[in-house]
Design a protein around this motif. Sequence first.
Motif, PDB file in Angstrom:
ATOM      1  N   TYR A 149       0.937   7.079  -1.338  1.00  0.00           N
ATOM      2  CA  TYR A 149      -0.466   6.684  -1.231  1.00  0.00           C
ATOM      3  C   TYR A 149      -1.377   7.742  -1.868  1.00  0.00           C
ATOM      4  O   TYR A 149      -2.385   7.413  -2.493  1.00  0.00           O
ATOM      5  CB  TYR A 149      -0.835   6.497   0.241  1.00  0.00           C
ATOM      6  CG  TYR A 149      -2.271   6.111   0.484  1.00  0.00           C
ATOM      7  CD1 TYR A 149      -2.741   4.843   0.163  1.00  0.00           C
ATOM      8  CD2 TYR A 149      -3.167   7.022   1.042  1.00  0.00           C
ATOM      9  CE1 TYR A 149      -4.065   4.484   0.393  1.00  0.00           C
ATOM     10  CE2 TYR A 149      -4.492   6.668   1.281  1.00  0.00           C
ATOM     11  CZ  TYR A 149      -4.928   5.398   0.950  1.00  0.00           C
ATOM     12  OH  TYR A 149      -6.240   5.051   1.166  1.00  0.00           O
TER      13      TYR A 149
ATOM     14  N   GLN B  20       5.724   7.038   2.379  1.00  0.00           N
ATOM     15  CA  GLN B  20       4.637   6.105   2.082  1.00  0.00           C
ATOM     16  C   GLN B  20       3.310   6.829   1.908  1.00  0.00           C
ATOM     17  O   GLN B  20       2.539   6.516   1.002  1.00  0.00           O
ATOM     18  CB  GLN B  20       4.521   5.052   3.188  1.00  0.00           C
ATOM     19  CG  GLN B  20       5.600   3.991   3.154  1.00  0.00           C
ATOM     20  CD  GLN B  20       5.318   2.859   4.135  1.00  0.00           C
ATOM     21  OE1 GLN B  20       4.346   2.887   4.881  1.00  0.00           O
ATOM     22  NE2 GLN B  20       6.191   1.865   4.134  1.00  0.00           N
ATOM     23  N   ILE B  21       3.046   7.812   2.752  1.00  0.00           N
ATOM     24  CA  ILE B  21       1.765   8.507   2.636  1.00  0.00           C
ATOM     25  C   ILE B  21       1.738   9.403   1.406  1.00  0.00           C
ATOM     26  O   ILE B  21       0.694   9.588   0.776  1.00  0.00           O
ATOM     27  CB  ILE B  21       1.438   9.297   3.927  1.00  0.00           C
ATOM     28  CG1 ILE B  21      -0.065   9.558   3.998  1.00  0.00           C
ATOM     29  CG2 ILE B  21       2.220  10.593   4.032  1.00  0.00           C
ATOM     30  CD1 ILE B  21      -0.560  10.017   5.336  1.00  0.00           C
TER      31      ILE B  21
ATOM     32  N   LEU C 169      -0.978   2.586   9.269  1.00  0.00           N
ATOM     33  CA  LEU C 169      -0.652   1.829   8.059  1.00  0.00           C
ATOM     34  C   LEU C 169       0.578   2.397   7.348  1.00  0.00           C
ATOM     35  O   LEU C 169       1.162   1.743   6.483  1.00  0.00           O
ATOM     36  CB  LEU C 169      -1.835   1.829   7.086  1.00  0.00           C
ATOM     37  CG  LEU C 169      -3.052   0.971   7.474  1.00  0.00           C
ATOM     38  CD1 LEU C 169      -4.167   1.171   6.470  1.00  0.00           C
ATOM     39  CD2 LEU C 169      -2.666  -0.495   7.561  1.00  0.00           C
ATOM     40  N   PHE C 170       0.965   3.618   7.714  1.00  0.00           N
ATOM     41  CA  PHE C 170       2.082   4.284   7.050  1.00  0.00           C
ATOM     42  C   PHE C 170       3.273   4.388   7.997  1.00  0.00           C
ATOM     43  O   PHE C 170       3.172   4.956   9.074  1.00  0.00           O
ATOM     44  CB  PHE C 170       1.656   5.681   6.579  1.00  0.00           C
ATOM     45  CG  PHE C 170       0.430   5.663   5.703  1.00  0.00           C
ATOM     46  CD1 PHE C 170       0.531   5.394   4.355  1.00  0.00           C
ATOM     47  CD2 PHE C 170      -0.827   5.897   6.250  1.00  0.00           C
ATOM     48  CE1 PHE C 170      -0.594   5.365   3.546  1.00  0.00           C
ATOM     49  CE2 PHE C 170      -1.959   5.870   5.459  1.00  0.00           C
ATOM     50  CZ  PHE C 170      -1.842   5.594   4.099  1.00  0.00           C
TER      51      PHE C 170
ATOM     52  N   GLU D 270      -6.252  -5.920   1.003  1.00  0.00           N
ATOM     53  CA  GLU D 270      -5.700  -4.579   0.892  1.00  0.00           C
ATOM     54  C   GLU D 270      -6.699  -3.534   1.388  1.00  0.00           C
ATOM     55  O   GLU D 270      -7.914  -3.738   1.332  1.00  0.00           O
ATOM     56  CB  GLU D 270      -5.340  -4.280  -0.563  1.00  0.00           C
ATOM     57  CG  GLU D 270      -4.197  -5.118  -1.093  1.00  0.00           C
ATOM     58  CD  GLU D 270      -3.927  -4.877  -2.560  1.00  0.00           C
ATOM     59  OE1 GLU D 270      -2.800  -5.104  -2.999  1.00  0.00           O
ATOM     60  OE2 GLU D 270      -4.867  -4.475  -3.275  1.00  0.00           O
ATOM     61  N   ALA D 271      -6.160  -2.413   1.861  1.00  0.00           N
ATOM     62  CA  ALA D 271      -6.997  -1.295   2.294  1.00  0.00           C
ATOM     63  C   ALA D 271      -7.469  -0.546   1.049  1.00  0.00           C
ATOM     64  O   ALA D 271      -6.789   0.335   0.545  1.00  0.00           O
ATOM     65  CB  ALA D 271      -6.208  -0.368   3.207  1.00  0.00           C
TER      66      ALA D 271
ATOM     67  N   GLN E 146       2.515  -1.570   0.173  1.00  0.00           N
ATOM     68  CA  GLN E 146       3.380  -2.632   0.675  1.00  0.00           C
ATOM     69  C   GLN E 146       3.143  -3.941  -0.067  1.00  0.00           C
ATOM     70  O   GLN E 146       4.096  -4.661  -0.390  1.00  0.00           O
ATOM     71  CB  GLN E 146       3.155  -2.805   2.179  1.00  0.00           C
ATOM     72  CG  GLN E 146       3.613  -1.600   2.985  1.00  0.00           C
ATOM     73  CD  GLN E 146       3.248  -1.687   4.454  1.00  0.00           C
ATOM     74  OE1 GLN E 146       2.206  -2.234   4.808  1.00  0.00           O
ATOM     75  NE2 GLN E 146       4.098  -1.150   5.320  1.00  0.00           N
TER      76      GLN E 146
ATOM     77  N   ASN F 289      -1.557  -2.060   3.701  1.00  0.00           N
ATOM     78  CA  ASN F 289      -1.336  -0.910   2.833  1.00  0.00           C
ATOM     79  C   ASN F 289      -1.049  -1.424   1.418  1.00  0.00           C
ATOM     80  O   ASN F 289      -0.126  -2.211   1.218  1.00  0.00           O
ATOM     81  CB  ASN F 289      -0.133  -0.113   3.360  1.00  0.00           C
ATOM     82  CG  ASN F 289       0.076   1.186   2.613  1.00  0.00           C
ATOM     83  OD1 ASN F 289      -0.258   1.312   1.440  1.00  0.00           O
ATOM     84  ND2 ASN F 289       0.656   2.160   3.288  1.00  0.00           N
TER      85      ASN F 289
END
Length: 322
Positions: free
Chosen positions: A232, A228-229, A222-223, A54-55, A81, A78
């Motif tokens: 995040y 999603q962002i 990644l998004f 994972e990031a 995910q 991400n």
Amino acid sequence: MIFVGIDISKLSFNVAVLIDSKYQSRQFENKQSGFLKLSQWIKSFKNPAYFCLEATGIYGLALAKHLYQTNQKVIVANPLQTHAFAKMEMARNKTDKADAMSIARYCQYLFNRGEIDKSLFIPRSAAFERVQFLVTRLDQLSKMKSQENNRSGVSLDKAAARSIGSMLAFIDKQIMVIKKEIAMIIKQDEQLTVQLKLLVSINGIGDKTAWALLAYIGDISLFENSKQISSYAGLNPSIDQSGTSLNRSSLSKTGSTRLSKSLYMPAIVAVRYNPLMLAFYNKLLTKGKPKKVALIAVMRKLLVLAYGVLKSRKPFDVNYQH
């Protein structure tokens, strides 16, 4: 083919190898000697491998770069995910070992869908990595300055007060040094220069906030979308609902705290100087939303705009939607 799931922490990482529907697990130290031991272990399987982690910021970066430099196929996923995948599987156990196994299954899932090769990790430039580290250091220094300022107001001893004053002067000097270094790095890197110009085209976002966005958003690819962002950053609303009763709506408590904090002051500036943000803010107040809720919505809106200009590579245009 084997699928290697890696759950990263500060001092160690757990590894789960998925092969023929069975798992083998080990733990390694999160340092170069641990990376080498991992490589030796994976070689013993004598099968092509895909690695997935994972990031999670700097904790996993060194390992991802090591795997890339040793010609391994690695995906830095991400976390949203991988967590969504775990929920889809209705995973019940939450341990480092179980997380590594879940990440290995996610890796296999990408492979089966034919999406894995387009997700392979490619290290960012050395300039980008330096900006990440220096922006983090800038945040640390700002926090130290706030702590010393708080102490200065309650110190009754002259020697202690002088010490606090000296420390504040030293911190201010270090902040200036770090800011100059970040500005110089970005000026010398063409891609970072373009991204900085895109971000500061949004009214309310200055250089410092743009630096933080570049550092904490990381790889924009990644998004897949703005939702999603927002998730995040932890700026997505979380709804508590049971049956037909809507109990409350609040912010999600997950996400990058540093990214969300970096948007607080820009949101205050934006509602004063950005006509789009001001209209959006007033609209929410008219609907009866508390000022704090409206300001958080502006923070989320700014992040979405930042994502939009970076993704489209076009500067912000306040008249675009008209």
